[in-house]
Motif scaffolding. Structure first.
Motif, PDB file in Angstrom:
ATOM      1  N   VAL A  34      50.158  53.357  42.850  1.00  0.00           N
ATOM      2  CA  VAL A  34      49.244  52.336  43.375  1.00  0.00           C
ATOM      3  C   VAL A  34      50.024  51.390  44.283  1.00  0.00           C
ATOM      4  O   VAL A  34      51.133  50.969  43.945  1.00  0.00           O
ATOM      5  N   PHE A  35      49.452  51.057  45.420  1.00  0.00           N
ATOM      6  CA  PHE A  35      50.107  50.162  46.376  1.00  0.00           C
ATOM      7  C   PHE A  35      50.391  48.823  45.700  1.00  0.00           C
ATOM      8  O   PHE A  35      49.519  48.240  45.067  1.00  0.00           O
ATOM      9  N   SER A  36      51.626  48.345  45.866  1.00  0.00           N
ATOM     10  CA  SER A  36      52.098  47.263  45.014  1.00  0.00           C
ATOM     11  C   SER A  36      52.414  45.977  45.769  1.00  0.00           C
ATOM     12  O   SER A  36      53.186  45.991  46.741  1.00  0.00           O
ATOM     13  N   PRO A  37      51.883  44.845  45.305  1.00  0.00           N
ATOM     14  CA  PRO A  37      52.266  43.545  45.880  1.00  0.00           C
ATOM     15  C   PRO A  37      53.697  43.135  45.555  1.00  0.00           C
ATOM     16  O   PRO A  37      54.159  42.122  46.049  1.00  0.00           O
ATOM     17  N   LYS A  38      54.383  43.914  44.750  1.00  0.00           N
ATOM     18  CA  LYS A  38      55.809  43.654  44.524  1.00  0.00           C
ATOM     19  C   LYS A  38      56.605  43.896  45.800  1.00  0.00           C
ATOM     20  O   LYS A  38      57.610  43.233  46.070  1.00  0.00           O
ATOM     21  N   TYR A  39      56.150  44.864  46.610  1.00  0.00           N
ATOM     22  CA  TYR A  39      56.885  45.259  47.799  1.00  0.00           C
ATOM     23  C   TYR A  39      56.148  44.940  49.107  1.00  0.00           C
ATOM     24  O   TYR A  39      56.729  45.051  50.181  1.00  0.00           O
ATOM     25  N   ASP A  40      54.896  44.587  49.024  1.00  0.00           N
ATOM     26  CA  ASP A  40      54.122  44.208  50.202  1.00  0.00           C
ATOM     27  C   ASP A  40      53.408  42.898  49.890  1.00  0.00           C
ATOM     28  O   ASP A  40      52.705  42.789  48.884  1.00  0.00           O
ATOM     29  N   TRP A  41      53.574  41.891  50.745  1.00  0.00           N
ATOM     30  CA  TRP A  41      53.108  40.536  50.444  1.00  0.00           C
ATOM     31  C   TRP A  41      51.696  40.257  50.942  1.00  0.00           C
ATOM     32  O   TRP A  41      51.160  39.176  50.707  1.00  0.00           O
ATOM     33  N   SER A  42      51.061  41.219  51.619  1.00  0.00           N
ATOM     34  CA  SER A  42      49.751  40.941  52.212  1.00  0.00           C
ATOM     35  C   SER A  42      48.686  40.643  51.160  1.00  0.00           C
ATOM     36  O   SER A  42      47.769  39.851  51.402  1.00  0.00           O
ATOM     37  N   GLY A  43      48.781  41.259  49.986  1.00  0.00           N
ATOM     38  CA  GLY A  43      47.817  40.979  48.923  1.00  0.00           C
ATOM     39  C   GLY A  43      47.941  39.556  48.410  1.00  0.00           C
ATOM     40  O   GLY A  43      46.937  38.875  48.164  1.00  0.00           O
ATOM     41  N   LYS A  44      49.166  39.080  48.254  1.00  0.00           N
ATOM     42  CA  LYS A  44      49.379  37.698  47.809  1.00  0.00           C
ATOM     43  C   LYS A  44      48.894  36.717  48.880  1.00  0.00           C
ATOM     44  O   LYS A  44      48.285  35.687  48.566  1.00  0.00           O
ATOM     45  N   ALA A  46      46.514  37.285  50.941  1.00  0.00           N
ATOM     46  CA  ALA A  46      45.054  37.323  50.881  1.00  0.00           C
ATOM     47  C   ALA A  46      44.527  36.379  49.807  1.00  0.00           C
ATOM     48  O   ALA A  46      43.528  35.675  50.018  1.00  0.00           O
ATOM     49  N   VAL A  47      45.185  36.380  48.659  1.00  0.00           N
ATOM     50  CA  VAL A  47      44.798  35.442  47.592  1.00  0.00           C
ATOM     51  C   VAL A  47      44.874  34.010  48.102  1.00  0.00           C
ATOM     52  O   VAL A  47      43.977  33.187  47.865  1.00  0.00           O
ATOM     53  N   ASP A  48      45.934  33.691  48.834  1.00  0.00           N
ATOM     54  CA  ASP A  48      46.102  32.341  49.367  1.00  0.00           C
ATOM     55  C   ASP A  48      45.029  31.989  50.396  1.00  0.00           C
ATOM     56  O   ASP A  48      44.727  30.804  50.607  1.00  0.00           O
ATOM     57  N   CYS A  49      44.467  33.000  51.052  1.00  0.00           N
ATOM     58  CA  CYS A  49      43.472  32.766  52.099  1.00  0.00           C
ATOM     59  C   CYS A  49      42.039  32.690  51.576  1.00  0.00           C
ATOM     60  O   CYS A  49      41.126  32.335  52.339  1.00  0.00           O
ATOM     61  N   ILE A  67      44.611  42.684  42.611  1.00  0.00           N
ATOM     62  CA  ILE A  67      45.116  41.314  42.622  1.00  0.00           C
ATOM     63  C   ILE A  67      44.159  40.344  43.294  1.00  0.00           C
ATOM     64  O   ILE A  67      43.923  39.242  42.801  1.00  0.00           O
ATOM     65  N   VAL A  68      43.540  40.729  44.416  1.00  0.00           N
ATOM     66  CA  VAL A  68      42.659  39.803  45.128  1.00  0.00           C
ATOM     67  C   VAL A  68      41.375  39.578  44.333  1.00  0.00           C
ATOM     68  O   VAL A  68      40.916  38.446  44.160  1.00  0.00           O
ATOM     69  N   SER A  69      40.807  40.653  43.829  1.00  0.00           N
ATOM     70  CA  SER A  69      39.588  40.536  43.031  1.00  0.00           C
ATOM     71  C   SER A  69      39.812  39.728  41.763  1.00  0.00           C
ATOM     72  O   SER A  69      38.945  38.954  41.337  1.00  0.00           O
ATOM     73  N   LEU A  70      40.970  39.913  41.150  1.00  0.00           N
ATOM     74  CA  LEU A  70      41.278  39.166  39.927  1.00  0.00           C
ATOM     75  C   LEU A  70      41.243  37.664  40.196  1.00  0.00           C
ATOM     76  O   LEU A  70      40.639  36.898  39.431  1.00  0.00           O
ATOM     77  N   ALA A  73      37.791  36.347  40.666  1.00  0.00           N
ATOM     78  CA  ALA A  73      37.086  36.173  39.392  1.00  0.00           C
ATOM     79  C   ALA A  73      37.542  34.924  38.654  1.00  0.00           C
ATOM     80  O   ALA A  73      36.725  34.128  38.191  1.00  0.00           O
ATOM     81  N   VAL A  74      38.857  34.738  38.538  1.00  0.00           N
ATOM     82  CA  VAL A  74      39.341  33.554  37.818  1.00  0.00           C
ATOM     83  C   VAL A  74      39.076  32.277  38.620  1.00  0.00           C
ATOM     84  O   VAL A  74      39.088  31.176  38.066  1.00  0.00           O
ATOM     85  N   GLY A  75      38.816  32.435  39.930  1.00  0.00           N
ATOM     86  CA  GLY A  75      38.516  31.285  40.765  1.00  0.00           C
ATOM     87  C   GLY A  75      37.064  30.853  40.723  1.00  0.00           C
ATOM     88  O   GLY A  75      36.683  29.927  41.451  1.00  0.00           O
TER      89      GLY A  75
END
Length: 208
Positions: A34-44, A46-49, A67-70, A73-75
């Motif tokens: 699965v594509f991982s935000p450990k190595y690619d920062w675009s998902g993080k 996206a959360v900030d945006c 990660i973005v959907s999570l 939901a918590v937001g």
């Protein structure tokens, strides 16, 4: 394809067992393949945006580990639906929803918007940014032959937007003219852009 992308994929492929990352105090499990935000920062990024989603419905296409959907939901989003064509990614997102006890978050394994009949207030899609043919599910997260996936998403997204709803699309700056052409064809306009540059790569999110 630029060298750094195969390097990122190689690092992701090294994992044979699930592993955890942490972002904003939330533990997120990543499954192998699965594509991982450990190595690619675009998902993080996206959360900030994400804007305030309190009381709104949220749909993510190509959720990966979720990660973005999570964070949607918590937001405070009242409904979260995550779609991914990869069975590994769909299972990974479902695991993270269950781990954080998110009863308002649901997962669909499917192709883009094909299984969506409901209209959403906010739709998010971090589109693959290279136009080659992907070799496997993992590579499909960053490569989209002839940008067919992006084109199909843009052509169909208005059908799934609620009145007053918006979509946010992540795409690669070098192919921005293609994005503009597809948006014009679909009758969509860009209302804002957020971007960040790291490691020589500029990530851009377009709100439509």
């Amino acid at each position: 394809m630029l060298l750094r992308i195969p390097v990122f994929l190689w690092l992701m492929r090294r994992h044979r067992r699930p592993y955890d990352i942490s972002y904003r105090g939330k533990a997120i499990r990543i499954f192998p393949g699965v594509f991982s935000p450990k190595y690619d920062w675009s998902g993080k990024f996206a959360v900030d945006c994400l804007p305030s989603l309190h009381g709104k419905s949220f749909l993510e296409i190509g959720a990966g580990c979720g990660i973005v959907s999570l964070f949607a939901a918590v937001g405070g989003a009242r409904l979260v639906v995550s779609v991914d064509i990869s069975p590994n990614s769909a299972s990974n997102t479902r695991f993270n929803f269950d781990a954080h006890r998110l009863p308002n978050a649901h997962v669909i394994q499917g192709d883009l918007l094909a299984a969506i009949a409901h209209k959403f207030d906010f739709i998010f899609f971090n589109a693959p940014y290279y136009g080659e043919r992907p070799k496997d599910w993992l590579e499909r997260a960053v490569t989209d032959e002839n940008y067919d996936t992006l084109k199909r998403f843009i052509a169909d997204v208005k059908r799934c937007l609620a009145v007053g709803g918006v979509a946010m699309v992540g795409f690669y700056k070098a192919r921005e003219p293609l994005l503009h052409a597809e948006l014009q064809r679909a009758g969509l306009k860009i209302v804002s852009v957020k971007e960040q540059r790291r490691w020589g790569y500029r990530c851009k999110y377009f709100t439509l």
